[in-house]
Write a protein that holds these residues in place. Structure first.
Motif, PDB file in Angstrom:
ATOM      1  N   GLU A   1      35.522  26.017  47.483  1.00  0.00           N
ATOM      2  CA  GLU A   1      36.979  26.027  47.580  1.00  0.00           C
ATOM      3  C   GLU A   1      37.572  25.024  46.602  1.00  0.00           C
ATOM      4  OE1 GLU A   1      38.916  26.927  51.674  1.00  0.00           O
ATOM      5  OE2 GLU A   1      37.596  25.214  51.942  1.00  0.00           O
ATOM      6  N   GLY A   2      38.869  25.149  46.366  1.00  0.00           N
ATOM      7  CA  GLY A   2      39.629  24.168  45.613  1.00  0.00           C
ATOM      8  C   GLY A   2      39.095  23.898  44.214  1.00  0.00           C
ATOM      9  N   GLU A   3      39.187  22.612  43.835  1.00  0.00           N
ATOM     10  CA  GLU A   3      38.728  22.199  42.502  1.00  0.00           C
ATOM     11  C   GLU A   3      37.264  22.546  42.273  1.00  0.00           C
ATOM     12  OE1 GLU A   3      40.303  20.874  39.913  1.00  0.00           O
ATOM     13  OE2 GLU A   3      42.255  20.733  40.896  1.00  0.00           O
ATOM     14  N   GLU A   4      36.456  22.442  43.315  1.00  0.00           N
ATOM     15  CA  GLU A   4      35.026  22.750  43.175  1.00  0.00           C
ATOM     16  C   GLU A   4      34.828  24.207  42.749  1.00  0.00           C
ATOM     17  OE1 GLU A   4      30.789  22.186  45.548  1.00  0.00           O
ATOM     18  OE2 GLU A   4      32.659  22.067  46.676  1.00  0.00           O
ATOM     19  N   PHE A   5      35.595  25.117  43.352  1.00  0.00           N
ATOM     20  CA  PHE A   5      35.494  26.524  42.949  1.00  0.00           C
ATOM     21  C   PHE A   5      35.945  26.699  41.504  1.00  0.00           C
ATOM     22  CE2 PHE A   5      37.496  30.611  42.179  1.00  0.00           C
ATOM     23  CZ  PHE A   5      36.442  31.465  42.437  1.00  0.00           C
ATOM     24  N   LEU A   6      37.094  26.120  41.149  1.00  0.00           N
ATOM     25  CA  LEU A   6      37.610  26.277  39.789  1.00  0.00           C
ATOM     26  C   LEU A   6      36.674  25.671  38.756  1.00  0.00           C
ATOM     27  CD1 LEU A   6      41.381  25.563  40.479  1.00  0.00           C
ATOM     28  CD2 LEU A   6      40.294  27.783  40.060  1.00  0.00           C
ATOM     29  N   ARG A   7      35.988  24.601  39.125  1.00  0.00           N
ATOM     30  CA  ARG A   7      35.073  23.926  38.205  1.00  0.00           C
ATOM     31  C   ARG A   7      33.699  24.599  38.154  1.00  0.00           C
ATOM     32  NH1 ARG A   7      36.145  19.354  40.088  1.00  0.00           N
ATOM     33  NH2 ARG A   7      34.563  19.318  41.685  1.00  0.00           N
ATOM     34  N   SER A   8      33.200  25.043  39.313  1.00  0.00           N
ATOM     35  CA  SER A   8      31.803  25.487  39.387  1.00  0.00           C
ATOM     36  C   SER A   8      31.616  26.919  39.879  1.00  0.00           C
ATOM     37  CB  SER A   8      31.020  24.562  40.330  1.00  0.00           C
ATOM     38  OG  SER A   8      31.140  23.228  39.933  1.00  0.00           O
ATOM     39  N   GLY A   9      32.675  27.597  40.231  1.00  0.00           N
ATOM     40  CA  GLY A   9      32.545  28.966  40.731  1.00  0.00           C
ATOM     41  C   GLY A   9      32.103  29.912  39.635  1.00  0.00           C
ATOM     42  N   PRO A  10      31.618  31.076  40.007  1.00  0.00           N
ATOM     43  CA  PRO A  10      31.138  32.046  39.017  1.00  0.00           C
ATOM     44  C   PRO A  10      32.235  32.461  38.039  1.00  0.00           C
ATOM     45  CG  PRO A  10      30.670  32.781  41.271  1.00  0.00           C
ATOM     46  CD  PRO A  10      31.514  31.571  41.371  1.00  0.00           C
ATOM     47  N   LEU A  11      31.858  32.567  36.772  1.00  0.00           N
ATOM     48  CA  LEU A  11      32.753  33.029  35.713  1.00  0.00           C
ATOM     49  C   LEU A  11      32.331  34.441  35.314  1.00  0.00           C
ATOM     50  CD1 LEU A  11      32.851  29.808  33.502  1.00  0.00           C
ATOM     51  CD2 LEU A  11      34.665  30.674  34.986  1.00  0.00           C
ATOM     52  N   LEU A  12      33.294  35.323  35.213  1.00  0.00           N
ATOM     53  CA  LEU A  12      33.023  36.723  34.884  1.00  0.00           C
ATOM     54  C   LEU A  12      33.609  37.070  33.526  1.00  0.00           C
ATOM     55  CD1 LEU A  12      34.214  38.185  38.312  1.00  0.00           C
ATOM     56  CD2 LEU A  12      31.846  37.737  37.636  1.00  0.00           C
ATOM     57  N   SER A  13      32.904  37.893  32.776  1.00  0.00           N
ATOM     58  CA  SER A  13      33.474  38.438  31.540  1.00  0.00           C
ATOM     59  C   SER A  13      34.596  39.395  31.930  1.00  0.00           C
ATOM     60  CB  SER A  13      32.405  39.182  30.745  1.00  0.00           C
ATOM     61  OG  SER A  13      32.029  40.367  31.424  1.00  0.00           O
ATOM     62  N   THR A  14      35.416  39.776  30.984  1.00  0.00           N
ATOM     63  CA  THR A  14      36.527  40.688  31.272  1.00  0.00           C
ATOM     64  C   THR A  14      36.022  42.015  31.817  1.00  0.00           C
ATOM     65  OG1 THR A  14      37.938  39.628  29.627  1.00  0.00           O
ATOM     66  CG2 THR A  14      38.505  41.884  30.259  1.00  0.00           C
ATOM     67  N   GLY A  15      34.983  42.571  31.197  1.00  0.00           N
ATOM     68  CA  GLY A  15      34.449  43.848  31.673  1.00  0.00           C
ATOM     69  C   GLY A  15      33.944  43.774  33.099  1.00  0.00           C
ATOM     70  N   LYS A  16      33.188  42.743  33.417  1.00  0.00           N
ATOM     71  CA  LYS A  16      32.652  42.578  34.776  1.00  0.00           C
ATOM     72  C   LYS A  16      33.788  42.331  35.761  1.00  0.00           C
ATOM     73  CE  LYS A  16      29.227  42.428  37.614  1.00  0.00           C
ATOM     74  NZ  LYS A  16      28.551  43.683  37.963  1.00  0.00           N
ATOM     75  N   PHE A  17      34.766  41.527  35.348  1.00  0.00           N
ATOM     76  CA  PHE A  17      35.916  41.273  36.211  1.00  0.00           C
ATOM     77  C   PHE A  17      36.629  42.580  36.564  1.00  0.00           C
ATOM     78  CE2 PHE A  17      40.567  41.040  36.132  1.00  0.00           C
ATOM     79  CZ  PHE A  17      40.756  40.535  37.412  1.00  0.00           C
ATOM     80  N   VAL A  18      36.913  43.411  35.577  1.00  0.00           N
ATOM     81  CA  VAL A  18      37.636  44.660  35.821  1.00  0.00           C
ATOM     82  C   VAL A  18      36.841  45.552  36.772  1.00  0.00           C
ATOM     83  CG1 VAL A  18      38.502  46.786  34.734  1.00  0.00           C
ATOM     84  CG2 VAL A  18      38.948  44.557  33.675  1.00  0.00           C
TER      85      VAL A  18
END
Length: 119
Positions: free
Chosen positions: A45-62
């Motif tokens: 949650e919070g800053e921890e999510f924004l800092r360490s949460g999974p990052l998705l490419s645009t294609g995977k996000f869509v």
């Protein structure tokens, strides 16, 4: 912007996805967008999510976005933009502005799948 927390989610009574993101630059060769989707069952949650949460490419996000919309799942969407490196980049990598920048690979060297010209 609401932070990705259960408390924020409970206060915000919207169904579906809520976007806290920037629009895509018209030239996908200049910038790479990375996406995060927070849901109430996310372990971070919070800053921890924004800092360490999974990052998705645009294609995977869509792809995930469409699945969530079809399933009527709710959550918060965030994105960030990284400047691309590579030949033909209009950015001066030696300029002090970019000293602490986390660069994205050039569009040609980016292994992510293409979605509407974006990787």
């Amino acid at each position: 912007m609401l932070f990705p927390t259960r408390k924020s989610f409970e206060r915000y009574s919207s169904d579906g996805l809520t976007y806290f993101s920037t629009g895509l630059h018209p030239n996908p060769r200049l910038f790479k967008y990375l996406w995060q989707i927070w849901t109430p069952d996310s372990p971070l949650e919070g800053e921890e999510f924004l800092r360490s949460g999974p990052l998705l490419s645009t294609g995977k996000f869509v792809e995930i976005e469409q699945q969530m919309l079809q399933a009527r799942k709710s959550g918060f969407v965030y994105n960030r933009c990284r400047v691309r490196m590579g030949l033909g980049s209009p950015f001066n990598l030696d300029h002090p502005r970019w000293k602490v920048t986390e660069w994205a690979p050039s569009w040609d060297d980016d292994p992510d799948p293409v979605w509407n010209g974006y990787k």
